[in-house]
Design a protein around this motif. Structure first.
Motif, PDB file in Angstrom:
ATOM      1  N   ALA A  29       0.832  -1.210   0.000  1.00 30.83           N
ATOM      2  CA  ALA A  29       0.000   0.000   0.000  1.00 30.83           C
ATOM      3  C   ALA A  29       0.863   1.255   0.000  1.00 30.83           C
ATOM      4  CB  ALA A  29      -0.928  -0.003   1.216  1.00 30.83           C
ATOM      5  N   SER A  30       1.969   1.217   0.724  1.00 33.83           N
ATOM      6  CA  SER A  30       2.888   2.347   0.746  1.00 33.83           C
ATOM      7  C   SER A  30       3.463   2.614  -0.645  1.00 33.83           C
ATOM      8  CB  SER A  30       4.027   2.076   1.739  1.00 33.83           C
ATOM      9  OG  SER A  30       5.043   3.038   1.630  1.00 33.83           O
ATOM     10  N   THR A  31       3.879   1.550  -1.322  1.00 29.47           N
ATOM     11  CA  THR A  31       4.443   1.708  -2.657  1.00 29.47           C
ATOM     12  C   THR A  31       3.399   2.247  -3.625  1.00 29.47           C
ATOM     13  OG1 THR A  31       6.004  -0.079  -2.264  1.00 29.47           O
ATOM     14  CG2 THR A  31       5.606   0.504  -4.549  1.00 29.47           C
ATOM     15  N   LEU A  32       2.185   1.732  -3.551  1.00 31.75           N
ATOM     16  CA  LEU A  32       1.116   2.235  -4.424  1.00 31.75           C
ATOM     17  C   LEU A  32       0.843   3.711  -4.159  1.00 31.75           C
ATOM     18  CD1 LEU A  32      -1.325  -0.817  -4.279  1.00 31.75           C
ATOM     19  CD2 LEU A  32       0.041  -0.065  -6.244  1.00 31.75           C
ATOM     20  N   ALA A  33       0.889   4.093  -2.878  1.00 35.89           N
ATOM     21  CA  ALA A  33       0.703   5.503  -2.552  1.00 35.89           C
ATOM     22  C   ALA A  33       1.842   6.352  -3.111  1.00 35.89           C
ATOM     23  CB  ALA A  33       0.602   5.682  -1.036  1.00 35.89           C
ATOM     24  N   PHE A  34       3.071   5.856  -2.992  1.00 30.82           N
ATOM     25  CA  PHE A  34       4.215   6.568  -3.574  1.00 30.82           C
ATOM     26  C   PHE A  34       4.027   6.778  -5.075  1.00 30.82           C
ATOM     27  CE2 PHE A  34       7.243   5.062  -0.041  1.00 30.82           C
ATOM     28  CZ  PHE A  34       7.333   6.327   0.523  1.00 30.82           C
ATOM     29  N   LEU A  35       3.501   5.760  -5.760  1.00 26.84           N
ATOM     30  CA  LEU A  35       3.351   5.847  -7.209  1.00 26.84           C
ATOM     31  C   LEU A  35       2.334   6.905  -7.613  1.00 26.84           C
ATOM     32  CD1 LEU A  35       3.473   2.087  -8.308  1.00 26.84           C
ATOM     33  CD2 LEU A  35       5.316   3.761  -8.152  1.00 26.84           C
ATOM     34  N   ASN A  41       9.622   6.147  -2.586  1.00 31.32           N
ATOM     35  CA  ASN A  41      10.308   6.937  -1.550  1.00 31.32           C
ATOM     36  C   ASN A  41      10.168   8.440  -1.771  1.00 31.32           C
ATOM     37  OD1 ASN A  41      11.114   4.530  -0.438  1.00 31.32           O
ATOM     38  ND2 ASN A  41      13.175   4.603  -1.271  1.00 31.32           N
ATOM     39  N   ALA A  42       9.060   8.854  -2.389  1.00 29.99           N
ATOM     40  CA  ALA A  42       8.861  10.293  -2.631  1.00 29.99           C
ATOM     41  C   ALA A  42       7.394  10.637  -2.424  1.00 29.99           C
ATOM     42  CB  ALA A  42       9.312  10.668  -4.040  1.00 29.99           C
ATOM     43  N   GLY A  43       7.010  10.869  -1.179  1.00 31.84           N
ATOM     44  CA  GLY A  43       5.632  11.258  -0.917  1.00 31.84           C
ATOM     45  C   GLY A  43       5.266  11.109   0.545  1.00 31.84           C
ATOM     46  N   ALA A  44       4.349  11.967   0.993  1.00 31.54           N
ATOM     47  CA  ALA A  44       3.961  11.968   2.400  1.00 31.54           C
ATOM     48  C   ALA A  44       3.084  10.774   2.751  1.00 31.54           C
ATOM     49  CB  ALA A  44       3.238  13.272   2.732  1.00 31.54           C
ATOM     50  N   LEU A  45       2.053  10.507   1.935  1.00 33.38           N
ATOM     51  CA  LEU A  45       1.157   9.389   2.245  1.00 33.38           C
ATOM     52  C   LEU A  45       1.903   8.060   2.215  1.00 33.38           C
ATOM     53  CD1 LEU A  45      -1.672   8.307   2.810  1.00 33.38           C
ATOM     54  CD2 LEU A  45      -2.086   8.288   0.326  1.00 33.38           C
ATOM     55  N   GLY A  46       2.717   7.852   1.173  1.00 32.28           N
ATOM     56  CA  GLY A  46       3.497   6.624   1.093  1.00 32.28           C
ATOM     57  C   GLY A  46       4.449   6.479   2.261  1.00 32.28           C
ATOM     58  N   GLY A  47       5.034   7.592   2.694  1.00 30.00           N
ATOM     59  CA  GLY A  47       5.954   7.555   3.814  1.00 30.00           C
ATOM     60  C   GLY A  47       5.271   7.183   5.120  1.00 30.00           C
ATOM     61  N   VAL A  48       4.086   7.748   5.350  1.00 34.69           N
ATOM     62  CA  VAL A  48       3.350   7.443   6.583  1.00 34.69           C
ATOM     63  C   VAL A  48       2.959   5.966   6.619  1.00 34.69           C
ATOM     64  CG1 VAL A  48       1.209   7.862   7.858  1.00 34.69           C
ATOM     65  CG2 VAL A  48       2.518   9.791   6.941  1.00 34.69           C
ATOM     66  N   ILE A  49       2.385   5.469   5.515  1.00 35.72           N
ATOM     67  CA  ILE A  49       2.006   4.054   5.469  1.00 35.72           C
ATOM     68  C   ILE A  49       3.252   3.180   5.562  1.00 35.72           C
ATOM     69  CG2 ILE A  49       0.855   2.255   4.124  1.00 35.72           C
ATOM     70  CD1 ILE A  49      -0.834   4.451   2.830  1.00 35.72           C
ATOM     71  N   GLY A  50       4.357   3.648   4.978  1.00 33.67           N
ATOM     72  CA  GLY A  50       5.610   2.900   5.054  1.00 33.67           C
ATOM     73  C   GLY A  50       6.105   2.736   6.475  1.00 33.67           C
ATOM     74  N   VAL A  51       5.953   3.767   7.292  1.00 39.68           N
ATOM     75  CA  VAL A  51       6.326   3.662   8.705  1.00 39.68           C
ATOM     76  C   VAL A  51       5.479   2.589   9.392  1.00 39.68           C
ATOM     77  CG1 VAL A  51       6.330   4.859  10.931  1.00 39.68           C
ATOM     78  CG2 VAL A  51       7.193   6.021   8.902  1.00 39.68           C
ATOM     79  N   TRP A  52       4.175   2.608   9.105  1.00 39.93           N
ATOM     80  CA  TRP A  52       3.309   1.577   9.684  1.00 39.93           C
ATOM     81  C   TRP A  52       3.762   0.187   9.243  1.00 39.93           C
ATOM     82  CZ3 TRP A  52      -1.911   4.159   7.874  1.00 39.93           C
ATOM     83  CH2 TRP A  52      -2.073   5.374   8.539  1.00 39.93           C
ATOM     84  N   SER A  53       4.171   0.079   7.978  1.00 45.03           N
ATOM     85  CA  SER A  53       4.551  -1.240   7.452  1.00 45.03           C
ATOM     86  C   SER A  53       5.779  -1.795   8.165  1.00 45.03           C
ATOM     87  CB  SER A  53       4.800  -1.161   5.941  1.00 45.03           C
ATOM     88  OG  SER A  53       6.041  -0.562   5.627  1.00 45.03           O
ATOM     89  N   VAL A  54       6.778  -0.955   8.433  1.00 44.88           N
ATOM     90  CA  VAL A  54       7.985  -1.497   9.061  1.00 44.88           C
ATOM     91  C   VAL A  54       7.741  -1.836  10.528  1.00 44.88           C
ATOM     92  CG1 VAL A  54       9.623  -0.477   7.450  1.00 44.88           C
ATOM     93  CG2 VAL A  54       8.944   0.833   9.451  1.00 44.88           C
ATOM     94  N   PHE A  55       6.866  -1.082  11.216  1.00 42.56           N
ATOM     95  CA  PHE A  55       6.477  -1.482  12.568  1.00 42.56           C
ATOM     96  C   PHE A  55       5.897  -2.895  12.535  1.00 42.56           C
ATOM     97  CE2 PHE A  55       5.385   3.132  14.056  1.00 42.56           C
ATOM     98  CZ  PHE A  55       6.733   3.432  14.086  1.00 42.56           C
ATOM     99  N   THR A  56       4.975  -3.104  11.603  1.00 44.84           N
ATOM    100  CA  THR A  56       4.257  -4.367  11.522  1.00 44.84           C
ATOM    101  C   THR A  56       5.164  -5.502  11.062  1.00 44.84           C
ATOM    102  OG1 THR A  56       2.363  -3.017  10.861  1.00 44.84           O
ATOM    103  CG2 THR A  56       2.102  -5.383  10.705  1.00 44.84           C
TER     104      THR A  56
END
Length: 206
Positions: A29-35, A41-56
């Motif tokens: 989901a993070s990658t799709l948001a980045f796209l 690795n270029a975007g606020a929404l993708g970055g936020v979801i990406g943080v959630w992903s690495v926690f999980t």
């Protein structure tokens, strides 16, 4: 896959199992948001979801390696340590994507940090960021060698790690997306097996 109930309590199997399922889905989901924003690795929404992903993912891989440890008592803890470092660095990379997302002021945050403090600040991200895909590769190999997971699932995890190494640093969107899809297909059945084991387990009354 070895019955998780033989190693984990039902609560632990549920927590780790759902994390194994949700972690790669959140990464995708993070990658799709980045796209939809500016690329990997270029975007606020993708970055936020990406943080959630690495926690999980961190919670999920702790569970996987608790299952692997009885079968690979030396290798599993080492690979887990590598993974936790990598996922921590992954949070830093995703936070950087948020900070530098358009309309960020120039110079971008990381460039400014290098200018102000020198290249030493690169050590906050590298080589630690490469530890996450290395963990996918090594965990896949351990799953394959121990027989803990189906052969195709273990091999897909290895492929996901290799594609991650190719696609993320170079910001090749299609490759990064393929890596995430491979990781989802590899991990979701493992997580579901853990959750199912928790459902079958008999909880002691004492």
């Amino acid at each position: 896959m070895t019955d998780a109930a033989a190693v984990l309590s039902p609560t632990a199997a549920r927590i780790h199992g759902w994390a194994v399922i949700l972690g790669p889905l959140l990464l995708l989901a993070s990658t799709l948001a980045f796209l939809t924003e500016g690329g990997v690795n270029a975007g606020a929404l993708g970055g936020v979801i990406g943080v959630w992903s690495v926690f999980t993912l961190a919670i999920g891989f702790v569970g996987l390696h608790r299952l692997l440890e009885p079968l690979a008592p030396r290798a599993a803890p080492v690979v887990l340590a590598i993974g936790l470092i990598g996922f921590t660095a992954g949070a830093a990379f995703n936070l950087l994507a948020v900070v530098e997302a358009p309309p960020a002021t120039a110079p971008v945050a990381f460039d400014a940090a290098v200018v102000n403090h020198g290249p030493f600040v690169l050590l906050a991200l590298l080589p630690w960021g490469w530890f996450a895909p290395l963990t996918f590769v090594l965990t896949g190999i351990l799953l394959l060698r121990t027989g803990l997971a189906a052969r195709w699932s273990a091999l897909l995890m290895v492929v996901a790690g290799l594609l991650f190494l190719v696609g993320r640093p170079a910001r090749i969107d299609a490759v990064a997306l393929a890596a995430d899809v491979a990781l989802v297909v590899a991990m979701v059945p493992l997580g579901w097996a853990m959750v199912s084991a928790a459902r079958r387990a008999v909880v002691p009354t004492r």
